[in-house]
Design an enzyme around this catalytic site. Structure first.
Site: not given
Ligand code: 13P
Length: 258
Positions: A9, A11, A98, A100, A170, A176, A216
């Site tokens: 992903n 983003k 997601h 976010e 997640e 992140g 992560s």
């Molecule tokens: P990270 O791997 O950067 O923590 O992000 C995870 C994520 O949101 C994947 O959709």
């Protein structure tokens, strides 16, 4: 045996040329690796979907996911993207709900449910994301929050529909942050989600649905995570931006699950 999945992903990262460069490097890195027993999926931003789709050949065994869609079929929805448009760009999967999007764009469980239905109706597999915040975990609300997200997200889905969906756990506090859930913490929630599916749809459907972990994930921790019985793959953010580390995660997943 559920077929493992690893999703990159990206983003809001990578221009078209950066995306194509990644595909080139990824292809080289995976040249000697058999992808017969794993689904490897790239999720570029909308702007790079078509270019990536055009460059990946059938033999690459790479698939495409969009990062979002809108639930209406078409019409006056400035700035939105439909299932048909994404399918037309070669997407077989779409990430929905997601954290976010929930956090920054006000997505609700009800809207997410409509998006999941639209994706399935458009013959795309939804990658439906759930997860608790740190505060909710500290308050021991994890199961309540995740249970409610799952229940509302899949409300009204038939057995057939849910069987082709993918769920991604997640935890928001692991995204992140460099602080992944431990394999035990993740497995506990994955097992909980599967038992929820079992109660709603029965054993055979629950055993079919793939549940991914995200937050992560790195080449260093993928093996321990995917070793857990209910962890069927990974949704990778930061570590998927670099082809070398993404390839190492894919290889780690294959070597551990088979
Ligand atoms: P990270 O791997 O950067 O923590 O992000 C995870 C994520 O949101 C994947 O959709």
């Amino acid at each position: 045996m559920r077929r493992p999945i690893v999703i990159a992903n990206w983003k809001m990262n990578k221009t078209v040329s950066e995306a194509l460069q990644f595909v080139e490097e990824c292809r080289k890195g995976l040249k000697e690796v058999s992808l017969d027993s794993v689904d490897v999926i790239l999720s570029p931003p909308f702007t790079a979907l078509k270019a990536v789709s055009d460059t990946i050949g059938r033999s690459d065994n790479l698939y495409l996911a969009a990062q979002n869609l809108f639930w209406e079929e078409k019409g006056a929805y400035t700035g939105e993207v439909s299932a048909a448009m994404l399918s037309d760009c070669g997407c077989k999967y779409v990430i929905i709900g997601h954290s976010e999007r929930r956090q920054h764009f006000g997505e609700t469980d009800e809207g997410i449910n409509k998006k999941i239905k639209r994706a399935l109706y458009g013959n795309m597999k939804p990658v439906f994301c759930v997860g608790e915040t740190l505060q909710q975990r500290d308050d021991e609300q994890t199961f309540k929050v995740v249970g409610s997200q799952v229940e509302k997200g899949i409300d009204g889905l038939s057995e057939e529909a849910i069987s082709s969906a993918i769920i991604a756990y997640e935890p928001v506090w692991a995204i992140g942050t460099g602080r992944n859930a431990t394999p035990e913490q993740a497995e506990e929630v994955h097992g909980f989600i599967r038992s929820h599916l079992r109660e709603t749809y029965g054993r055979s459907v629950a055993e079919t649905v793939r549940i991914l972990y995200g937050g992560s994930v790195t080449p260093e921790n993928i093996r321990a995570l995917i070793k857990e019985p209910d962890i069927d793959g990974a949704l990778v953010g930061g570590a998927s931006l670099n082809a070398d580390s993404f390839v190492r995660i894919v290889v780690g997943a294959i070597n551990t699950k088979h």
